[in-house]
Design a protein around this motif. Structure first.
Motif, short mmCIF file in Angstrom:
data_model
loop_
_atom_site.label_atom_id
_atom_site.label_comp_id
_atom_site.label_asym_id
_atom_site.label_seq_id
_atom_site.Cartn_x
_atom_site.Cartn_y
_atom_site.Cartn_z
N TRP A 1 -40.19 -8.97 -19.73
CA TRP A 1 -38.96 -8.52 -19.51
C TRP A 1 -38.12 -7.66 -20.64
O TRP A 1 -37.38 -6.69 -20.31
N GLU A 2 -38.73 -7.78 -21.76
CA GLU A 2 -38.24 -7.01 -22.77
C GLU A 2 -38.94 -5.70 -22.71
O GLU A 2 -38.23 -4.52 -22.92
N LEU A 3 -40.06 -5.66 -22.27
CA LEU A 3 -40.87 -4.25 -21.87
C LEU A 3 -40.16 -3.29 -20.83
O LEU A 3 -39.88 -2.23 -20.87
N LEU A 4 -39.72 -4.41 -19.81
CA LEU A 4 -39.03 -3.82 -18.59
C LEU A 4 -37.78 -3.14 -19.01
O LEU A 4 -37.46 -2.26 -18.51
N ARG A 5 -36.94 -4.03 -19.96
CA ARG A 5 -35.69 -3.30 -20.28
C ARG A 5 -36.01 -1.99 -21.06
O ARG A 5 -35.08 -1.10 -20.69
N ASP A 6 -36.83 -2.17 -21.60
CA ASP A 6 -37.08 -0.83 -22.65
C ASP A 6 -37.23 0.41 -21.93
O ASP A 6 -36.77 1.30 -22.19
N VAL A 7 -38.30 0.09 -20.85
CA VAL A 7 -38.65 1.28 -20.03
C VAL A 7 -37.44 1.68 -19.18
O VAL A 7 -37.35 2.83 -18.82
N ARG A 8 -36.99 0.72 -18.67
CA ARG A 8 -35.64 0.97 -17.58
C ARG A 8 -34.63 1.76 -18.37
O ARG A 8 -34.21 2.66 -17.68
N LEU A 9 -34.64 1.39 -19.36
CA LEU A 9 -33.43 2.29 -20.31
C LEU A 9 -33.92 3.75 -20.76
O LEU A 9 -33.13 4.41 -20.45
N GLU A 10 -35.06 4.03 -20.84
CA GLU A 10 -35.58 5.21 -21.07
C GLU A 10 -35.96 5.93 -19.74
O GLU A 10 -35.57 7.06 -19.62
N MET A 11 -36.33 5.22 -18.54
CA MET A 11 -36.13 5.82 -17.33
C MET A 11 -34.65 6.61 -16.95
O MET A 11 -34.71 7.64 -16.41
N LEU A 12 -33.81 5.70 -17.17
CA LEU A 12 -32.45 6.01 -16.76
C LEU A 12 -31.76 7.09 -17.56
O LEU A 12 -30.95 7.95 -17.17
N SER A 13 -32.34 7.20 -18.92
CA SER A 13 -31.88 8.24 -19.69
C SER A 13 -32.46 9.56 -19.63
O SER A 13 -32.13 10.47 -19.53
N THR B 1 -34.05 10.54 -16.56
CA THR B 1 -33.93 10.98 -15.38
C THR B 1 -32.83 10.40 -14.50
O THR B 1 -33.21 9.58 -13.57
N PRO B 2 -31.81 10.39 -14.99
CA PRO B 2 -30.70 9.53 -14.27
C PRO B 2 -30.19 9.84 -12.85
O PRO B 2 -29.80 8.89 -12.30
N MET B 3 -30.39 10.93 -12.37
CA MET B 3 -30.18 11.35 -10.95
C MET B 3 -31.36 10.65 -9.98
O MET B 3 -31.25 10.60 -8.70
N ALA B 4 -32.36 10.01 -10.55
CA ALA B 4 -33.48 9.59 -9.87
C ALA B 4 -33.32 8.20 -9.27
O ALA B 4 -34.16 7.62 -8.41
N TYR B 5 -32.48 7.40 -10.15
CA TYR B 5 -32.21 6.02 -9.57
C TYR B 5 -30.72 5.66 -9.38
O TYR B 5 -29.97 6.37 -9.92
N VAL B 6 -30.62 4.70 -8.46
CA VAL B 6 -29.29 4.41 -8.17
C VAL B 6 -28.56 3.66 -9.35
O VAL B 6 -27.23 3.89 -9.29
#
Length: 193
Positions: free
Chosen positions: A12-24, A26-31
């Motif tokens: 879950w911590e790795l997921l949190r870190d990569v999700r924050l990176e993803m949203l930072s 390419t913000p328009m790629a995710y809901v």
């Protein structure tokens, strides 16, 4: 060299870190918005990791093979139960991300090939579907190279309802010598307008 493996609830911590990176990145790629993701508690991230590694959802991650190493790529597939039981079980690709420093090295290809193999052979899906922004020619070309076809369907793009998300799909080969559900999978793609 990247190792591709399934996300585990304990990641879950790795997921949190990569999700924050993803949203930072390419913000328009995710809901989800970056602000909403940052407000999630540790317990909520733990629940998300458990859901993303459940029976009807698989999440593949790429890392360097060392325990606790950062996630360099992520791909999530969910299974959709068709309303018509004569139709093939469908998989939907709902999240794709490759970290900037790993782009152009074939990691997205590896993740997609593995996701399609698992969706067909292990989960029994006859078709995998995804939506891509109407103006994203690079993504459309990438999926076409991997056997995805335009279905003729579209829907409003979640982050900008004035734009369209184009639906693409690819036939899969479910496990077993007779490929159960393949005829129904063919109907999904062959019924495009």
């Amino acid at each position: 060299m990247n190792r591709i493996r399934r996300l585990q609830a304990t990641d879950w911590e790795l997921l949190r870190d990569v999700r924050l990176e993803m949203l930072s990145d390419t913000p328009m790629a995710y809901v989800e918005s970056l602000g909403a993701a940052r407000r999630q508690t540790d317990t909520q991230w733990q629940e998300r990791a458990a859901t993303m590694s459940g029976d009807s959802s698989i999440t593949l991650v790429a890392d360097d093979g060392t325990d606790g190493s950062p996630i360099s790529g992520l791909m999530r597939v969910v299974i959709k139960q068709p309303q018509d039981p004569s139709r093939a079980l469908q998989a939907m690709l709902i999240s794709v991300y490759v970290a900037p420093e790993h782009r152009g090295l074939g990691l997205a290809d590896q993740l997609l090939d593995e996701a399609c193999a698992i969706a067909g052979a292990e989960l029994g899906a006859g078709v995998i579907e995804l939506g891509v922004h109407e103006d994203n020619a690079r993504a459309k070309a990438f999926y076409e190279r991997h056997g995805f076809e335009y279905t003729g369907a579209s829907r409003p793009y979640p982050q900008d309802k004035a734009r369209l998300e184009i639906v693409m799909a690819r036939r899969l080969s479910p496990a077993g010598p007779t490929q159960p559900g393949q005829a129904a999978a063919d109907r999904v793609l062959d019924s495009k307008p």
